[in-house]
Enzyme design. Structure first.
Site, short mmCIF file in Angstrom:
data_model
loop_
_atom_site.label_atom_id
_atom_site.label_comp_id
_atom_site.label_asym_id
_atom_site.label_seq_id
_atom_site.Cartn_x
_atom_site.Cartn_y
_atom_site.Cartn_z
N SER A 1 0.86 -1.18 0.00
CA SER A 1 0.00 0.00 0.00
C SER A 1 0.89 1.23 0.00
O SER A 1 1.67 1.42 0.93
CB SER A 1 -0.89 -0.04 1.25
N LYS B 1 -1.32 -1.06 -4.21
CA LYS B 1 -2.44 -0.18 -3.87
C LYS B 1 -1.94 1.24 -3.78
O LYS B 1 -0.92 1.51 -3.12
CB LYS B 1 -3.02 -0.65 -2.53
N LYS C 1 -2.79 5.11 -2.77
CA LYS C 1 -3.70 5.98 -2.03
C LYS C 1 -4.03 7.18 -2.89
O LYS C 1 -3.13 7.77 -3.52
CB LYS C 1 -3.04 6.43 -0.73
N ASP D 1 -7.06 3.29 -3.18
CA ASP D 1 -7.77 3.38 -1.90
C ASP D 1 -7.95 4.86 -1.58
O ASP D 1 -6.97 5.60 -1.48
CB ASP D 1 -6.95 2.69 -0.79
N GLU E 1 -11.01 1.01 -3.38
CA GLU E 1 -11.29 0.78 -1.97
C GLU E 1 -11.88 2.03 -1.31
O GLU E 1 -11.33 3.12 -1.45
CB GLU E 1 -9.99 0.35 -1.27
N ASP F 1 -13.64 -1.19 3.19
CA ASP F 1 -12.71 -1.33 4.32
C ASP F 1 -13.42 -0.74 5.55
O ASP F 1 -14.12 -1.47 6.28
CB ASP F 1 -11.40 -0.59 3.95
N LYS G 1 -9.79 -6.48 8.16
CA LYS G 1 -8.76 -6.17 9.16
C LYS G 1 -9.34 -6.62 10.49
O LYS G 1 -10.37 -6.09 10.92
CB LYS G 1 -8.48 -4.66 9.21
N GLY H 1 -4.02 -4.01 6.17
CA GLY H 1 -3.01 -3.73 7.19
C GLY H 1 -3.23 -2.37 7.82
O GLY H 1 -3.92 -1.51 7.26
#
Ligand code: OSB
Ligand code: MG
Length: 376
Positions: free
Chosen positions: A139, A165, A167, A193, A218, A243, A267, A295
């Site tokens: 990520s 991933k 952001k 995400d 996400e 998430d 998670k 995570g």
């Protein structure tokens, strides 16, 4: 199995990240981590990590509220009681205590770890894991310039990561993703995400993401939303992965009923622990919905718990399970977590419990606060 917890030791350790990690709702430079050590009457210790951050920008939990919740309400429920294994902890903690999922999870997961140790089996086996190696994704935080992001994505793919991933937030989205896609080609396993940075009024912008062949988007909308995500999913080709919004198996069921998403990032801290994670895993398997393990910039203790969970069969996509060296100069477990050149992490199935040793000297050196809770 007869299990009684005699003492719970809470420790706050400070671990500086090698590099600041920026998401749409804030930047993390140092992790303040609450470690939970559960000591059985026979003197065996189970370990876990509370994944709450120090500011409530991901969920309402923070390290300080979790500390309070554990010492004041959660530990007294558990200490000195005949527990008969870890399966009952979730209902013991959720019958009348609302929220504080990350605090509840830390204690519940520690009981699973302790139980596995006492039974002499791996945490993975106790949870129902079937895999010995797990695909790892990375990520990547928001960067000042898209060139920096492109370089990080290329490096990650070269290192073997199976999923990257990115952001995103408004203003650092389409142009960034386009630059990355052009640099790495159409087949590289990319996803984004947004950590709640958009609303339905951004529909036109979000629809542009459909053009980049992403594995998933996400949590684009609000942290507690399901209804608007359902509206958005109807307008997008790319699967939405939830998430923040999935805080229990019931919320996962709501997601399926409403069509709010097609993939779940599990998670265990967010959903109140392992029993709840397994319930979400099983429910999603019944509906052919893939899940993967997210995570929270965990230390090696939290990583051990996540790796064990990710060994269950419907964890069908690479998890955010980067190796220790990606985050820290030195981790707090021995051995540190590693990833091989094929982007795989090994599940320590031959060792009892979480399968790594807590580096006690290092933990003591990093501890800034400690509280011992005892059965009276
Ligand atoms: O949304 O998955 C997230 C880190 C902190 C808060 C939220 C998230 C994340 C990550 C980090 O993406 C993943 C990792 O631990 O490597
Ligand atoms: Mg996320």
């Amino acid at each position: 199995m007869n299990l009684i917890i005699q003492r719970i030791v809470l420790r706050e350790v400070h671990l500086p990240l090698k590099e600041p990690f920026q998401i749409s709702s804030g930047t993390i430079k140092n992790r303040r981590i609450c470690l939970v050590e559960l000591q059985s009457v026979e003197g065996t210790s189970g370990w876990s990590e509370c994944v709450a951050g120090d500011f409530p920008n991901y969920s309402p939990d923070t390290i300080d509220t979790a500390w309070l919740a554990i010492s004041k309400w959660i530990a007294p429920r558990i200490l000195g009681k005949e527990l008969n294994g870890p399966q009952k902890i979730y209902s013991m903690l959720n019958s009348d205590i609302r929220g504080h999922n990350m605090a509840k999870a830390a204690v519940e997961m520690g009981v699973w770890e302790l139980t596995a140790k006492l039974q002499g089996i791996s945490l993975s086996k106790l949870l129902g894991g079937v895999r010995e190696r797990i695909e790892v994704g990375i990520s990547l935080g928001i960067e000042e310039r898209s060139e920096q992001l492109v370089e990080k994505v290329q490096t990650s793919l070269r290192q073997g990561y199976r999923k990257v991933k990115i952001k995103i937030k408004p203003g650092k989205d389409i142009q960034y993703v386009r630059a990355v896609r052009e640099a790495v080609g159409r087949e590289a396993p990319l996803m984004v995400d947004a950590n709640n940075a958009y609303s339905l009024s951004d529909l036109d912008q979000l629809k542009k993401l459909d053009g980049f062949h992403l594995l998933m988007i996400e949590q684009p909308l609000a942290w507690d939303d399901l209804v608007r995500h359902a509206k958005l999913q109807k307008r997008l080709k790319t699967p939405i992965c939830l998430d923040e919004s999935i805080t229990s198996a019931e919320r996962a069921e709501d997601m399926i009923t409403l069509g709010s998403g097609k993939i779940v990032n599990v998670k265990p801290g967010r959903v109140g622990g392992f029993l709840s994670s397994i319930a979400i895993h099983n429910l999603c398997a019944d509906y052919r919905i893939p899940v993967w393990c997210g995570g929270m910039l965990e230390s090696g203790i939290g990583r051990a718990h996540n790796v064990a969970l990710a060994s269950l069969p419907n964890f069908a996509l690479p998890g955010d399970l980067s190796p220790s060296a990606r985050y820290w100069e030195q981790d707090i477990v021995i051995p540190e977590w590693r990833m091989d050149e094929h982007g795989m992490v090994c599940v320590p199935i031959d060792k009892p419990g979480m399968g790594v040793q807590v580096d006690m000297d290092r933990v003591e050196n990093l501890t800034v606060r400690r509280e011992v809770l005892s059965a009276d």
